[in-house]
Scaffold this motif. Structure first.
Motif, PDB file in Angstrom:
ATOM      1  N   LEU A  22       0.834  -1.201   0.000  1.00  0.00           N
ATOM      2  CA  LEU A  22       0.000   0.000   0.000  1.00  0.00           C
ATOM      3  C   LEU A  22       0.873   1.257   0.000  1.00  0.00           C
ATOM      4  O   LEU A  22       0.554   2.246  -0.666  1.00  0.00           O
ATOM      5  N   ALA A  26       0.007   3.570  -3.170  1.00  0.00           N
ATOM      6  CA  ALA A  26      -0.843   4.735  -2.896  1.00  0.00           C
ATOM      7  C   ALA A  26      -0.389   5.990  -3.654  1.00  0.00           C
ATOM      8  O   ALA A  26      -1.210   6.638  -4.313  1.00  0.00           O
ATOM      9  N   GLN A  46      -9.005   6.593  -3.066  1.00  0.00           N
ATOM     10  CA  GLN A  46      -9.441   5.684  -1.997  1.00  0.00           C
ATOM     11  C   GLN A  46     -10.273   4.531  -2.571  1.00  0.00           C
ATOM     12  O   GLN A  46     -10.083   3.366  -2.202  1.00  0.00           O
ATOM     13  N   LEU A  49      -7.906   2.177  -4.403  1.00  0.00           N
ATOM     14  CA  LEU A  49      -7.094   1.339  -3.509  1.00  0.00           C
ATOM     15  C   LEU A  49      -7.942   0.237  -2.877  1.00  0.00           C
ATOM     16  O   LEU A  49      -7.475  -0.900  -2.720  1.00  0.00           O
ATOM     17  N   LEU A  50      -9.199   0.558  -2.539  1.00  0.00           N
ATOM     18  CA  LEU A  50     -10.094  -0.480  -2.008  1.00  0.00           C
ATOM     19  C   LEU A  50     -10.290  -1.584  -3.045  1.00  0.00           C
ATOM     20  O   LEU A  50     -10.219  -2.775  -2.719  1.00  0.00           O
ATOM     21  N   VAL A  53      -7.005  -3.690  -3.420  1.00  0.00           N
ATOM     22  CA  VAL A  53      -6.760  -4.589  -2.289  1.00  0.00           C
ATOM     23  C   VAL A  53      -7.771  -5.742  -2.272  1.00  0.00           C
ATOM     24  O   VAL A  53      -7.422  -6.900  -2.050  1.00  0.00           O
ATOM     25  N   ARG A  54      -9.042  -5.385  -2.554  1.00  0.00           N
ATOM     26  CA  ARG A  54     -10.110  -6.393  -2.543  1.00  0.00           C
ATOM     27  C   ARG A  54      -9.882  -7.465  -3.615  1.00  0.00           C
ATOM     28  O   ARG A  54     -10.220  -8.621  -3.423  1.00  0.00           O
TER      29      ARG A  54
ATOM     30  N   VAL B   5      -2.073   9.698   0.979  1.00  0.00           N
ATOM     31  CA  VAL B   5      -3.330   9.470   0.272  1.00  0.00           C
ATOM     32  C   VAL B   5      -4.437   9.204   1.268  1.00  0.00           C
ATOM     33  O   VAL B   5      -5.534   9.744   1.170  1.00  0.00           O
ATOM     34  N   LEU B   6      -4.143   8.360   2.236  1.00  0.00           N
ATOM     35  CA  LEU B   6      -5.157   7.922   3.187  1.00  0.00           C
ATOM     36  C   LEU B   6      -4.737   8.319   4.590  1.00  0.00           C
ATOM     37  O   LEU B   6      -3.562   8.206   4.937  1.00  0.00           O
ATOM     38  N   ARG B  11      -6.922   4.053   5.944  1.00  0.00           N
ATOM     39  CA  ARG B  11      -5.959   3.010   5.587  1.00  0.00           C
ATOM     40  C   ARG B  11      -6.319   1.663   6.237  1.00  0.00           C
ATOM     41  O   ARG B  11      -6.193   0.614   5.614  1.00  0.00           O
ATOM     42  N   VAL B  14      -8.973   0.060   4.295  1.00  0.00           N
ATOM     43  CA  VAL B  14      -8.448  -0.501   3.039  1.00  0.00           C
ATOM     44  C   VAL B  14      -7.759  -1.842   3.330  1.00  0.00           C
ATOM     45  O   VAL B  14      -7.985  -2.840   2.634  1.00  0.00           O
ATOM     46  N   ALA B  17     -10.189  -4.593   3.831  1.00  0.00           N
ATOM     47  CA  ALA B  17     -10.804  -5.078   2.589  1.00  0.00           C
ATOM     48  C   ALA B  17      -9.985  -6.213   1.967  1.00  0.00           C
ATOM     49  O   ALA B  17     -10.507  -7.022   1.199  1.00  0.00           O
ATOM     50  N   GLY B  18      -8.709  -6.267   2.322  1.00  0.00           N
ATOM     51  CA  GLY B  18      -7.842  -7.296   1.750  1.00  0.00           C
ATOM     52  C   GLY B  18      -7.650  -8.508   2.649  1.00  0.00           C
ATOM     53  O   GLY B  18      -6.904  -9.422   2.298  1.00  0.00           O
TER      54      GLY B  18
END
Lengths: 162, 152
Positions: A22, A26, A46, A49-50, A53-54, B5-6, B11, B14, B17-18
Motif C-alpha cells: 500500500l 498509494a 481511496q 485502492l479499495l 486490495v479487494r 493518500v489515506l 488506511r 483498506v 478489505a484485503g
C-alpha cells in the motif's frame, strides 16, 4: 517493477506485506487520479485502492501489478470525475512541467477537457503509454483511442491558442 | 506532491478489505489523541489490560518503524512472536495466527479510533462470528478509552 515476493505474500494473506504494498501503490494511484479526477482525486484514489486490495488475489502475474493498478485507478478516476462533477480546480500538487507558469497554464487547459479526454491525454502524453495500452486501460477500441486522442489534443490546442 | 493518500483510519479500512473475515470497529473515544495513542501502543504495560488474548508482552526488537514483540497467550500459556509496523496513529500487528490493527487521528479534544481483528486460520470466522468479534473489539475500545482518560 514491483517486488514479486511482496505481492505474492500480500496475496497469501500476509497483512504486513499488504501494508508495505500500500505504501508503494498509494502515491502511484493518487498521481493517476489527480491527473484525471482533479479535486475529486482523493475520493477516487481511496476507491481505487479499495478495489485493488479487494481484488489482489485475482492478479495472476505479480509483475503486472502496476499496469493492473493503473487500469483500476483510471477507471475510478473517470467515474469520480463524471459522477461527482463540479470539478472546480486542479490541485496545485499536480507535477509541474518545468516552468511553473507554464505548468499553471497547462493545468488550466487540461481542466477544460471532459474526463474521458483528460484521461487519454494523461495516459498517452504524461504517463507515456502506447495507444494499445491506453485502449486496454480505458476498455475501448484502438480506433476509439486514436480518435479520442485526436479530438482531445485538438481541443487542447484550440483552447491554448484562443 | 503529497504522498499522503489515506489517513490512518481510511488506511485500516483498506487493509481490512484485503483480509478475509476481518472485523473492524470505529468509534470516537472521549480522550485526547496523545493519551489514547500512548495507551494503545504501551505494549509492555497497557496492552494486556485491554487485549483479552494477551496476558503479557515484551518488546524484543525495535528497528525504525518495525517492532518485534513476544506476547504471552493466557490459559494456553505459550509465547508467540508478533511483528508490528508502528507509526504515529498507525499500528499493524501480525502473529502466526492473527492480524490486529489500530488506527487513530485527533478529532478536536477527542480521538477517532479504529480497531481491526482477523484470524489467519481458514474457517476461523465460523467459530467466532463477525458480530462476536465486533463485540470484543468494542469492549477493548472502551478499555483503551478508560485507560487513556486515567493517563491523560
Amino acid at each position: 517493477m514491483p517486488d514479486t515476493s511482496l505481492v505474492r505474500a500480500a496475496q497469501s494473506g500476509d497483512a504486513l506485506a499488504l501494508d508495505r504494498l500500500l505504501d508503494e501503490l498509494a502515491p502511484f494511484v493518487l498521481r493517476i487520479c489527480r491527473g484525471i479526477a482533479l479535486n475529486h482525486a482523493d475520493d477516487a484514489a481511496q476507491e481505487a485502492l479499495l478495489a485493488i486490495v479487494r481484488n489482489l488475489r485475482s492478479l495472476r502475474e505479480p509483475r503486472a501489478l502496476h499496469g493492473w493498478a493503473r487500469r483500476i485507478a483510471t477507471r475510478e478516476a473517470v467515474r469520480a470525475a463524471r459522477s461527482l462533477g463540479g470539478v472546480a480546480e486542479l490541485p496545485l500538487e499536480v507535477p509541474a512541467y518545468g516552468d511553473p507558469l507554464l505548468g499553471v497554464e497547462v493545468r488550466d487547459q487540461l481542466e477544460r477537457l471532459d474526463p474521458a479526454q483528460r484521461a487519454i491525454i494523461i495516459l498517452r502524453d504524461l504517463e507515456g503509454l502506447s495507444e494499445e495500452q491506453a485502449a486496454e486501460i480505458l476498455g475501448v477500441a484502438h480506433g476509439t483511442v486514436k480518435s479520442r486522442l485526436h479530438r482531445a489534443r485538438a481541443r487542447f490546442r484550440e483552447e491554448w491558442l484562443a | 506532491m503529497s504522498l499522503q493518500v489515506l489517513d490512518p483510519i481510511e488506511r485500516l479500512h483498506v487493509i481490512a478489505a484485503g483480509i478475509p473475515g476481518a472485523a473492524v470497529v470505529e468509534r470516537v473515544l472521549d480522550a485526547p489523541f496523545d493519551a489514547v495513542w500512548a495507551t494503545a501502543t504501551d505494549f509492555e504495560g497497557a496492552l494486556s489490560c485491554f487485549e483479552v488474548s494477551v496476558s503479557g508482552a515484551r518488546v524484543v526488537e525495535r528497528d525504525g518503524d518495525r517492532v518485534t514483540l513476544e506476547s504471552r497467550v493466557p490459559v494456553l500459556r505459550f509465547r508467540q512472536r508478533v511483528d508490528i509496523h508502528l507509526r504515529e496513529g498507525w499500528c499493524l500487528m501480525q502473529g502466526r495466527g492473527f492480524v490486529a490493527g489500530m488506527a487513530a487521528r485527533p478529532e478536536g479534544d477527542r480521538t477517532r479510533f479504529a480497531h481491526l481483528e482477523a484470524a489467519r486460520v481458514p474457517g476461523a470466522r465460523l467459530t467466532q462470528p463477525l458480530i462476536r468479534a465486533k463485540m470484543i473489539l468494542t469492549r477493548e475500545l472502551r478499555r483503551i478509552e478508560k485507560l487513556a482518560r486515567a493517563r491523560g
